[in-house]
Design a protein around this motif. Sequence first.
Motif, PDB file in Angstrom:
ATOM      1  N   UNK A   1       0.821  -1.195   0.000  1.00 54.39           N
ATOM      2  CA  UNK A   1       0.000   0.000   0.000  1.00 54.39           C
ATOM      3  C   UNK A   1       0.863   1.256   0.000  1.00 54.39           C
ATOM      4  N   UNK A   2       2.065   1.146   0.522  1.00 58.18           N
ATOM      5  CA  UNK A   2       2.963   2.297   0.493  1.00 58.18           C
ATOM      6  C   UNK A   2       3.583   2.450  -0.878  1.00 58.18           C
ATOM      7  N   UNK A   3       3.892   1.326  -1.465  1.00 55.35           N
ATOM      8  CA  UNK A   3       4.541   1.402  -2.766  1.00 55.35           C
ATOM      9  C   UNK A   3       3.574   1.964  -3.810  1.00 55.35           C
ATOM     10  N   UNK A   4       2.342   1.459  -3.780  1.00 53.13           N
ATOM     11  CA  UNK A   4       1.352   1.907  -4.759  1.00 53.13           C
ATOM     12  C   UNK A   4       0.442   2.979  -4.159  1.00 53.13           C
ATOM     13  N   UNK A   5       1.042   3.882  -3.475  1.00 51.67           N
ATOM     14  CA  UNK A   5       0.291   4.958  -2.846  1.00 51.67           C
ATOM     15  C   UNK A   5      -0.138   5.959  -3.913  1.00 51.67           C
ATOM     16  N   UNK A   6      -1.475   6.126  -4.029  1.00 54.77           N
ATOM     17  CA  UNK A   6      -1.985   7.006  -5.087  1.00 54.77           C
ATOM     18  C   UNK A   6      -2.218   8.438  -4.611  1.00 54.77           C
ATOM     19  N   UNK A   7      -1.905   8.689  -3.357  1.00 56.16           N
ATOM     20  CA  UNK A   7      -2.121  10.056  -2.873  1.00 56.16           C
ATOM     21  C   UNK A   7      -1.213  10.991  -3.632  1.00 56.16           C
ATOM     22  N   UNK A   8      -1.794  12.099  -3.999  1.00 57.96           N
ATOM     23  CA  UNK A   8      -1.073  13.146  -4.721  1.00 57.96           C
ATOM     24  C   UNK A   8      -0.642  12.691  -6.105  1.00 57.96           C
ATOM     25  N   UNK A   9      -1.144  11.553  -6.537  1.00 61.18           N
ATOM     26  CA  UNK A   9      -0.804  11.121  -7.895  1.00 61.18           C
ATOM     27  C   UNK A   9      -1.888  11.617  -8.836  1.00 61.18           C
ATOM     28  N   UNK A  10      -1.489  12.088  -9.939  1.00 64.51           N
ATOM     29  CA  UNK A  10      -2.463  12.503 -10.944  1.00 64.51           C
ATOM     30  C   UNK A  10      -2.763  11.309 -11.823  1.00 64.51           C
ATOM     31  N   UNK A  11      -4.002  10.828 -11.716  1.00 67.57           N
ATOM     32  CA  UNK A  11      -4.347   9.638 -12.485  1.00 67.57           C
ATOM     33  C   UNK A  11      -4.489  10.020 -13.951  1.00 67.57           C
ATOM     34  N   UNK A  12      -4.072   9.211 -14.793  1.00 72.91           N
ATOM     35  CA  UNK A  12      -4.084   9.582 -16.212  1.00 72.91           C
ATOM     36  C   UNK A  12      -5.494   9.563 -16.773  1.00 72.91           C
ATOM     37  N   UNK A  13      -5.700  10.444 -17.685  1.00 77.65           N
ATOM     38  CA  UNK A  13      -6.981  10.541 -18.376  1.00 77.65           C
ATOM     39  C   UNK A  13      -6.737  10.263 -19.844  1.00 77.65           C
ATOM     40  N   UNK A  14      -7.577   9.411 -20.355  1.00 77.42           N
ATOM     41  CA  UNK A  14      -7.424   9.167 -21.783  1.00 77.42           C
ATOM     42  C   UNK A  14      -8.612   9.800 -22.500  1.00 77.42           C
ATOM     43  N   UNK A  15      -8.337  10.462 -23.565  1.00 79.42           N
ATOM     44  CA  UNK A  15      -9.352  11.178 -24.342  1.00 79.42           C
ATOM     45  C   UNK A  15      -9.493  10.528 -25.698  1.00 79.42           C
ATOM     46  N   UNK A  16     -10.763  10.373 -26.115  1.00 78.91           N
ATOM     47  CA  UNK A  16     -11.000   9.797 -27.437  1.00 78.91           C
ATOM     48  C   UNK A  16     -11.915  10.721 -28.218  1.00 78.91           C
ATOM     49  N   UNK A  17     -11.431  11.258 -29.307  1.00 74.26           N
ATOM     50  CA  UNK A  17     -12.260  12.181 -30.096  1.00 74.26           C
ATOM     51  C   UNK A  17     -13.482  11.462 -30.643  1.00 74.26           C
ATOM     52  N   UNK A  18     -14.614  12.182 -30.612  1.00 67.09           N
ATOM     53  CA  UNK A  18     -15.856  11.574 -31.121  1.00 67.09           C
ATOM     54  C   UNK A  18     -16.531  12.483 -32.139  1.00 67.09           C
ATOM     55  N   UNK A  19     -15.791  13.434 -32.700  1.00 65.96           N
ATOM     56  CA  UNK A  19     -16.419  14.375 -33.624  1.00 65.96           C
ATOM     57  C   UNK A  19     -16.933  13.695 -34.883  1.00 65.96           C
ATOM     58  N   UNK A  20     -16.315  12.604 -35.214  1.00 64.71           N
ATOM     59  CA  UNK A  20     -16.772  11.920 -36.422  1.00 64.71           C
ATOM     60  C   UNK A  20     -18.182  11.388 -36.216  1.00 64.71           C
ATOM     61  N   UNK A  21     -18.395  10.820 -35.054  1.00 63.12           N
ATOM     62  CA  UNK A  21     -19.732  10.309 -34.768  1.00 63.12           C
ATOM     63  C   UNK A  21     -20.752  11.433 -34.734  1.00 63.12           C
ATOM     64  N   UNK A  22     -20.321  12.562 -34.145  1.00 63.33           N
ATOM     65  CA  UNK A  22     -21.247  13.699 -34.085  1.00 63.33           C
ATOM     66  C   UNK A  22     -21.585  14.177 -35.494  1.00 63.33           C
ATOM     67  N   UNK A  23     -20.596  14.157 -36.343  1.00 66.49           N
ATOM     68  CA  UNK A  23     -20.815  14.627 -37.713  1.00 66.49           C
ATOM     69  C   UNK A  23     -21.797  13.708 -38.443  1.00 66.49           C
ATOM     70  N   UNK A  24     -21.618  12.425 -38.231  1.00 71.10           N
ATOM     71  CA  UNK A  24     -22.520  11.471 -38.892  1.00 71.10           C
ATOM     72  C   UNK A  24     -23.939  11.650 -38.369  1.00 71.10           C
ATOM     73  N   UNK A  25     -24.040  11.861 -37.073  1.00 73.58           N
ATOM     74  CA  UNK A  25     -25.360  12.073 -36.486  1.00 73.58           C
ATOM     75  C   UNK A  25     -25.990  13.336 -37.045  1.00 73.58           C
ATOM     76  N   UNK A  26     -25.186  14.337 -37.198  1.00 73.16           N
ATOM     77  CA  UNK A  26     -25.682  15.604 -37.720  1.00 73.16           C
ATOM     78  C   UNK A  26     -26.210  15.413 -39.121  1.00 73.16           C
TER      79      UNK A  26
END
Lengths: 1019, 289
Positions: A844-869
């Motif tokens: 628990x000390x080794x994998x201490x997540x305090x003060x860690x910035x968890x990664x965020x993954x982003x996936x563009x979805x503009x293509x889907x929006x365009x098709x919907x439009x």
Amino acid sequence: MTCLALIISFDRPWWWVVLIPVVALILWIGRKTLSGLSSRTRKVALGIRLFCVALIIGTLAEPQFRRTNTQMAVTVVLDASKSQPREVNSKFADSFKKWEEQNRNDPDNLLGVVTAARVASVQIIPRRLDGFDIKDVGPTDATDLASGLRRAMAVMPPNAANRIVIVSDGNETMGDLMDAARSAEAARIPVDVLPIRYAIDREVIVDKLIAPSTARPGEVAVLKAVIVSTKPAKGKLSILMNGQPVDLDQASDDLAAKVELVAGTNVQAVPIRLPANGPVKFEAIFEPLPDADGKSPDTLTENNRALAVTFIGGQGRVLVLTSRPDEAKELVRAIEAGSRTITVKEPYEAWSSLAELGSYECVALVNVSASEVSQSQQEDLKTYVHDLGGGMVMVGGDQSFGAGGWIGSTVADILPIKLDPPQKRQMPRGALGLVMHSCEMPNGNFWGRRCAEAAIDALQAQDLVGVIEYNWQDPAGGWVFPLQVVGDKSAPKRALGGLTYGDAPDFQSMLQAMYKSLTAVPAGQKHVIIISDGDPQPPTDALLAQYVAAKISISTVAVFPHSPFKGAADLSKMKRIADRTNGTYHEITDTTGNLRSIPEIFIKEAQTVKRSLIWEGDPLIPQITTITEGLRGISLLPAVTGYVVAADREGLSQVSVRGAQNDPILAQWQHGLGRVVTFTSDATGKWASRWMGWDQYRQFWDQHIKWAMRPASDQNIRIVTVDEGEKTRVIVEAVDEKGERMNFLNWRARAVSPDGVATSFDLVQTGPGRYESTVDTSKAGSHTISMGYDGGGEGPGAIRGAVQAAITRPFADEYRSLRDNAALLEQVAKRTGGRVLAFTPEAKDLWDRKAMTMPVSLRPIWVGALILMLGVWLVDVAVRRVRIDIPLIARSVAGLFGKAKEQAGEQIDALKVAREKARERMAKQAEAGGGRVGQSIGLDGSEHGEASSAKFEATAEEIAYLRKSNRSMEEFTGPGAPIESRGAPAEGPSVEQAKQDAEAGLSRLMRAKKRAQDDIDQS
Amino acid sequence: MTIGLSPHGDGAGAVWVADTHYNRVLVYAMPLLPTDGSMNTEQPELLLSFGTYGTGPGEFTYPSDVLVLSQPDGKTIKRVYVSEFGGNDRVSMFEPESAGASQGMRFVGQFGHAGDAADPSGFQRPQALALRPASGDRPDELIVTDSVNHRLGRFTLDGGLIAWLNGAGVPGRSAGQFWHPRGMLMLEDGTAMVVEFGNNRLQRVNLDTGTCLGLFGAPGSGDGEIAEPWALAAVGRRGFVVDARNHRLIELKLPSAGVHFATDSGTVPPLAGVTTGTLPTRSPRPSNP
């Protein structure tokens, strides 16, 4: 379980600002453009249009799915160098098991391991904990933590939060850990550290051994052993000179000297009388003795040794290699002039190390064949000439150059001539026959093939080879490879796959077939090799006599005979065959290891056919074509009756004497730091009998040896080396005999590392008579430096010299550390925002997540929006342009079942009624005031005075009807409601006619109503 | 190897082995054959060993075969013949030092020497010996396969040459010619079945005329084929060929009964690793013109 937080975010959210004005605009435009729609339809159309616009704006704002990952990876950089206490690895393994257990239910915790020693090695790429095993960590004689940290950063998974943990004592001997830490800091990767703390309080280190770099033979040199001790200590100091212990304590039987050390640096001076010429390697070894408490004052023994090399110069040592000392006798006498030291040796035992070879200024090979010199010796000769500046002279004979099997060898590369005679020379080729009977040898199939391959390899492309054995399917034949041109050797080697290793009952049939083939081909030299255990019946005397008459020699190799004792029938049989035909008899009866010599025997025997490369004839006076230093004062050479044919080599080689057909006889060139001379005739009475009594014979050889020799080590060159960690700075101070500093010298310098790798380096003048360079000396052991210089010019006044030195690094710097360097590690942790951990942290000390910035993954979805439009836009168009009349649709559907017909009939009836009424009205009007038929009634019911045509115009009732039914003209004029579709009347011509009449009337009615509707709209 | 009388003089059978590369002859007691078909793993008793390396009288280089001649009483040995190659290339003759108890063998004579076919008494690897029993006026004969000279020799029991078959010593594939004849078996009718190493076949010959009476086998490793056959032995009517290159024994049905063992008793169990079959007969080839 991985938890996903799905959020849509926009990369350009400011696009939403335009939404409100766009909405307002759409609403305003829609009032006009959508006014023709029904209220409901209008609302739907508007709503869809607004949604479509929102989608457009949303697409422009670049929408993305946003996912937050909860995985965390810890990559451990484990110091695997030698300086680490041994228990570190086992403790780490125990910790690993503990973490595995603790993380059993938490698959989000990943672990990777990178070991750091001289190189960084990835042991485990970050993954869920599943076993731990350290594989190869590479050399452990150095510590490069920076490399380990960088490698750990390289293997981190991109979609997880990452931490790095360094497990080390902090003592780095390579690289820059702080520099790597800065990179981690920039990447926002926290680096935790787990310092291995230790302090060695009992240690003795032999820091260095100081010896003169050059000396004269017999001189007494004072060696200084510098020994550092943490505490007072007692021990024994030994000095080895070229591996042999020097007696330092003549008062006792012990060769070592007893020493008492104080805490700190101690210098033990040892005077030693130096031997004769050559490089001398000194080694100082300290052996600690237990103190009064019985404890050893020393913890690490790896750092108890130091090395030094002294080059002892002389008048010039020459090594003469020959298997026939008689042949070299005259030559040795000739080159002994000038107080040189000549050593004559057989090639195989000539030297045991490159350093020993390097102690000679020149090596002369006198009629030596390639089979007498091992491959490693050939490599040494090449290094000796090219990198150490040694000289080589190759003197001919019937076993030398091409005739001696040197074609294609390593040594051939450094000769100033090419050993393959030129095509135009048309030298006779050789023919070799192999008689194979190896089936009863141990591993006979393997060795039989190996021998045959070795023999084929020794031949040249134009030579002939044939391989025969007893073939049980064809006892009269047996050709594995009928006698033919060797070519690129692939065909005969491939044919060896067809060896059946038959048990030959006799040699007669095979030798008979071989004889027939050999006598049928033109070849300069014909030779047969038989390998057998001696079992087969011998060939007849008559057949052997035929061989002799045809000058075909047979060599026999008796391997593992059934009766291995002297005089045994099978051995004597084999010997007799060889003796009878001027071949050579070889016997292999040892049961261990000698089998390996058989291919060498085959190579040597195969080279017999190389004698075809020899020119022999009437006495020929060689022509001097260029005057060189070796030929100075010589204008005419005595005749020779033979030499080995060779060819010119392009480039800087110099051919000074030529024979028949312009063949090179004497040639020379500079190769790397050294020089090579070749003389393809011999130095004996065989081919050069007229040379033996020649009054300039000694001068000829003396001058050529002198030209080729490496200059003796110059005593006016002083070399100083400065240790700079992994590198050593070499400082050379050159003065001439008058004491004047020598400037503008051209240097050629090579450094040979302990593992034999040679590199060139440049010496740059940095002051008057002072030259410097830096050499990589990271590897432990002795680095030999050879430096040749010249000040330009040729002849006696030329400034030229050479000097050698050695730089020794006896043990890795790993063993110099007596305590940890936890401070460095703490700095790294501080800089990167990491932590200093205890040695066995909990998971628990080794994998201490305090003060860690968890990664965020982003996936563009503009293509889907365009098709919907796009889809929504199509709906928008459909809503506006397509009238979906649900009742109509319902009727249509119902029409399929007949109900619609009634409704259609009702509508027609209604229209008929309306028409009748219209007619009546018109008639009344006409009666009343002579009004014209067709007077129109406006939509407000007012009458218009215009006469109507045949057109039918809507009456007020009709208009009212329209309004009531809430129908527009489109219902009558549009494509959605053709009259025909409302149902035709029942079958029958009258109905048809009525229908047509109704249609005509309806058309006119529809046109009238349309005009009425337009009037309504306009009002 | 041969089956002969025991040197004990008791009429028992013994196995005589030419121990080629140890330059000696070994004599073992007959191994007992269990009647239940199981293997006999007991080492038989060594009754006698004689011979040392050498080229002198009674010495051996490489003994290749042994033939034991019995006295008319069928109990004691009359003479032992040993053929050898590897330099000596001759046939040596031995007789018991004394009748009865197992004493050594004493050298009594030899015939032949290393020589090619042009030499009437020359041998080049005398490989096998066989006794051709007397018939009518013809006395017993000693038949020798002179392997590397590719011929068969007929000799008197004292070593006198009677005749050579294929005496020119030219190897050949035709009927009546030989190519490295090795093993041999005398048939009851006085003909000989010869195994030819070089021709990979068996040939039955009329020893009086040299006429080929049949050729059997073809080079190869399939059924009916042999490769580098070395020897031939018989048990009753069953012949066994050592098919060396194919690493097997081939059992074949002999044209007529072979030699009966003096101690033969009961059913002979099948031998492990024996391929049973019949070698196809081949028509004799016409002789080369």
